[in-house]
Structure formats: structure tokens, C-alpha cells
Design an enzyme around this catalytic site. Sequence first.
Site: not given
Ligand code: 13P
Length: 287
Positions: A84-85, A207, A232
Site C-alpha cells: 500500500d502506497h 482510498h 482506520t
Molecule cells: P483509512 O485509514 O481512511 O481507512 O484509509 C485506508 C487507506 O486508504 C489505505 O491506503
Amino acid sequence: MLVNAKEMLDKAKAGHYAVGHFNINNLEWTKAILETAQELNSPVILGVSEGAGKYMTGFKTVAAMVKAMIEEMNITVPVALHLDHGSYDGCYKCIEAGFSSIMFDGSSLPIEENLAKTKELVEKAHSLGMSIEAEVGAIGGEEDGVVGMGECADPEECAKIASLGIDFLAAGIGNIHGVYPDNWAGLQFDVLDKIDKAVPGMPLVLHGGTGIPADQIKKAIELGVSKINVNTECQIAFAKGTREYIEAGKDQQGKGFDPRKLLAPGTAAIKATVKEKMELFGSVGKA
Ligand code: 13P
């Protein structure tokens, strides 16, 4: 079954539903998400940020754990293990560690550099059968110390990066990582519509899935979103479940301090959150 994320997301795009990407932080998180996906017969993407990878001692540990859990738990639904990212270096580390999918997030780079690095990583990933997500336009909020302002992507830039052969695209439409502020303007559906038209057939990634109202999620899926990232919300659910257990004094009753008991309510809370999201995203029964 560990797979790349291309086929599951192409199917989601064609079938007008979305596959959940849930970030993992440890064994309990991973187990909870895999169990729920299997119970609901849903495809799933396990997302690993560079920070979470480091926390779990490195991407090799994560890949070994996920592969072993899929086998030991008899998980037959499609599971993608996705960076992720990712930074440029992080992508190469995950390629080496045996992930099935990567995201190269060059959205903070000048567009030409983003395009050049994405192109190189597309070739590398595809030569190894991995899928790749790219990003243009910053997405707001904070994740692992990276801050953005909830910007929207430029459809022309989306078309340029899509033409490099990426498998799915993260494009900002006013979404933000973390909890949405009270004055959040909501998703920008006009922008999403323009982006979807600029990159026909491309699965789009939303996202910042935490806290987006159900009606906005449904509309985003209708307009072309096929992957929704949630992090989150699972963290908040885990913390709440754990806090309630401790506040009720259960850790002090019998062997309530045993980590298998102490972490169980938080793990159950993650399962409930993942189930709710899979039902909302429409991926239940789509494995
Ligand atoms: P949230 O933490 O807002 O759910 O976003 C998660 C996310 O986009 C991970 O790349």
C-alpha cells in the site's frame, strides 16, 4: 489462494461491486480478515503499508506469514497481498519478498518522474505475474507521516498513467485517509465520472474508505470504483473491543490476561467491521 489482484478487480468492475482492501498490522488482523473473507466467500486484498511492513519486521515476514496462513487455514477464496502506497524501493522489496501485488505511489513526484517510474515497475511486476496500482493526484489526510489535502486527480494525467498498462488506478476525488472532519465536502462525483470516462474499463481505487457514508460508497461503485481501502475503521474497532474487555476487568478474571483471550474481542470487532464492509461493497459470494 494467493493471487494477484487483476482478475478479481476486472470482475468487480464488470459486475459493479468493489473488493475490500484491508490493511494488516499483525497476525490477529490477518487472521480476522482471512476468516471473514472465507466465511463470506469473498475475494479480498490484504494491504501492507511500508510502516506496517517495518513493524512486522519486514516484508519477507509478512509474505511468509500470509502464505502460511492461507495454507494452514484452508483459505480457498482469492487473496491478494498488496503493498500500500509503496515507494520505488519499497516496491522492489515487495517484489523480492513474494507479494502478489504492489502499489507504486508516485503522486508526490513530478508527473514525468511518476510516469517513468510507474512504467518501469509495470514491466517488472507484469514479468513476474504481479498486479500493480498507480496513483496520480494527492489523496488527503495522514498515513505513515504522509500528509495531503484531499485533492482531486486530473483526468488527463489519469489517462496518461493508465496507458502504461497499470492494472488499477488510485485517483483522488476528495477522499482523505483517517477519520473525516465534520466539514468534509464529500466525494466529488463529477470528478470521478470524468476520470472513469478518461480511463475506460480501468478499475478505480478509493482510498480513505473509513467513515464514508454508505450512499456515497454505493454511488462511487456505480461510477467505476472497484477497490476500496479500509484501515482506520479496523483500528478503531480493535481498540474499542480491547478497551471494553479491560474496562470490564476481564483481564483480571481467571486467566483473562492470556493474550489469546485479551486480543480476542478486538479481533472479533475487526471481523464484524470487515463483514459489514464486504456486504456494503457487494463482494460477498463473488469469490
Ligand atoms: P483509512 O485509514 O481512511 O481507512 O484509509 C485506508 C487507506 O486508504 C489505505 O491506503
